[in-house]
Design a protein around this motif. Structure first.
Motif, mmCIF file in Angstrom:
data_model
loop_
_atom_site.group_PDB
_atom_site.id
_atom_site.type_symbol
_atom_site.label_atom_id
_atom_site.label_comp_id
_atom_site.label_asym_id
_atom_site.label_seq_id
_atom_site.Cartn_x
_atom_site.Cartn_y
_atom_site.Cartn_z
ATOM 1 N N GLY A 49 0.642 -1.243 0.137
ATOM 2 C CA GLY A 49 0.005 0.017 0.085
ATOM 3 C C GLY A 49 0.900 1.213 0.110
ATOM 4 O O GLY A 49 0.497 2.130 -0.497
ATOM 5 N N LEU A 50 1.922 1.210 0.497
ATOM 6 C CA LEU A 50 2.969 2.160 0.526
ATOM 7 C C LEU A 50 3.682 2.459 -0.822
ATOM 8 O O LEU A 50 4.441 3.300 -1.254
ATOM 9 C CB LEU A 50 4.081 2.111 1.851
ATOM 10 C CG LEU A 50 3.587 2.568 2.841
ATOM 11 C CD1 LEU A 50 4.823 2.493 3.929
ATOM 12 C CD2 LEU A 50 3.261 4.187 3.177
ATOM 13 N N GLY A 51 3.679 1.441 -1.438
ATOM 14 C CA GLY A 51 4.208 1.212 -2.810
ATOM 15 C C GLY A 51 5.518 0.457 -2.813
ATOM 16 O O GLY A 51 6.622 0.515 -3.740
ATOM 17 N N VAL A 52 5.847 -0.282 -1.786
ATOM 18 C CA VAL A 52 7.095 -0.972 -1.543
ATOM 19 C C VAL A 52 7.035 -2.226 -2.526
ATOM 20 O O VAL A 52 6.087 -2.985 -2.483
ATOM 21 C CB VAL A 52 7.331 -1.235 -0.038
ATOM 22 C CG1 VAL A 52 8.603 -2.251 -0.013
ATOM 23 C CG2 VAL A 52 7.530 -0.197 0.790
ATOM 24 N N ASP B 224 11.829 2.336 -1.080
ATOM 25 C CA ASP B 224 11.335 2.502 -2.509
ATOM 26 C C ASP B 224 9.891 2.788 -2.406
ATOM 27 O O ASP B 224 9.243 2.834 -3.700
ATOM 28 C CB ASP B 224 11.698 1.323 -3.017
ATOM 29 C CG ASP B 224 10.926 -0.155 -2.523
ATOM 30 O OD1 ASP B 224 10.942 -0.238 -1.464
ATOM 31 O OD2 ASP B 224 10.787 -1.044 -3.491
ATOM 32 N N GLY B 225 8.968 3.123 -1.358
ATOM 33 C CA GLY B 225 7.777 3.195 -1.575
ATOM 34 C C GLY B 225 7.585 4.610 -1.340
ATOM 35 O O GLY B 225 8.633 5.564 -1.325
ATOM 36 N N ARG B 226 6.463 5.439 -1.104
ATOM 37 C CA ARG B 226 6.234 6.853 -1.082
ATOM 38 C C ARG B 226 6.605 7.357 0.162
ATOM 39 O O ARG B 226 6.838 8.730 0.254
ATOM 40 C CB ARG B 226 4.835 7.210 -1.470
ATOM 41 C CG ARG B 226 3.885 6.591 -0.462
ATOM 42 C CD ARG B 226 2.232 7.110 -0.924
ATOM 43 N NE ARG B 226 1.557 6.389 0.045
ATOM 44 C CZ ARG B 226 0.962 6.730 1.180
ATOM 45 N NH1 ARG B 226 1.497 8.075 1.732
ATOM 46 N NH2 ARG B 226 0.363 6.175 2.101
ATOM 47 N N LEU B 227 6.852 6.565 1.219
ATOM 48 C CA LEU B 227 7.361 6.894 2.350
ATOM 49 C C LEU B 227 8.397 5.944 2.845
ATOM 50 O O LEU B 227 8.112 4.837 2.718
ATOM 51 C CB LEU B 227 6.377 7.303 3.587
ATOM 52 C CG LEU B 227 5.222 8.001 3.261
ATOM 53 C CD1 LEU B 227 3.998 7.822 4.334
ATOM 54 C CD2 LEU B 227 5.774 9.634 3.662
ATOM 55 N N PRO B 228 9.486 6.254 3.703
ATOM 56 C CA PRO B 228 10.250 5.282 4.299
ATOM 57 C C PRO B 228 9.549 4.439 5.354
ATOM 58 O O PRO B 228 8.520 4.787 5.985
ATOM 59 C CB PRO B 228 11.270 6.060 5.163
ATOM 60 C CG PRO B 228 11.201 7.485 4.524
ATOM 61 C CD PRO B 228 9.956 7.649 4.075
#
Length: 142
Positions: free
Chosen positions: A49-52, A69-73
């Protein structure tokens, strides 16, 4: 308080993914639940969901894994094998928990004395009367 019901690993993953999609910087999510209830499956969905895109496994022996690599660490803790809460300082716990990323802490009950004042408590429970794959997932603000 939000209560979700899961009847499969896919449901648990999806619930985690939906929560990850809504996560904001600085949030801390603490897991409470027995061994084998689905904390890692939930975490995998959350990370997606974070894009990881990395493979997300429980960091049982390393205590924490960082995903950038997601939108947040994302800082994914598994403190099951922690011997003493002082070990958490050695791995940079405060910088991660009070930073701009998002933290997932499996087995948070083992370090309750150092949890932040405010966090999202995620309790995952089995109910064998409803089936072996059934999980009740409770999400509440602490």
């Amino acid at each position: 308080m939000i209560v979700k019901e899961s009847n499969s690993r896919e449901d648990t993953y999806r619930i985690g993914r939906e929560l990850g999609e809504q996560a904001v910087p600085g949030q801390v999510f603490c897991f409470f639940g027995d061994l084998g209830v689905g904390k890692t499956i939930f975490s995998q969905g959350f990370a997606k969901g974070l894009g990881v895109d990395d493979i997300v496994n429980s960091p049982t022996f390393t205590i924490v894994k960082e995903y950038d690599d997601g939108r947040l660490p994302l800082y994914h803790f598994d403190v099951y094998r922690i011997g003493d809460v002082d070990e958490m300082e050695e791995i940079g716990y405060n910088e991660m928990v009070y930073g701009d990323g998002v933290c997932l802490i499996e087995w948070a009950n083992l370090i309750e004395e150092i949890l932040p004042d405010h966090y999202q408590k995620i309790t995952i429970e089995k109910d064998l009367e409803k089936g072996t794959d059934y999980r009740k997932i409770t999400i509440e603000e602490v």
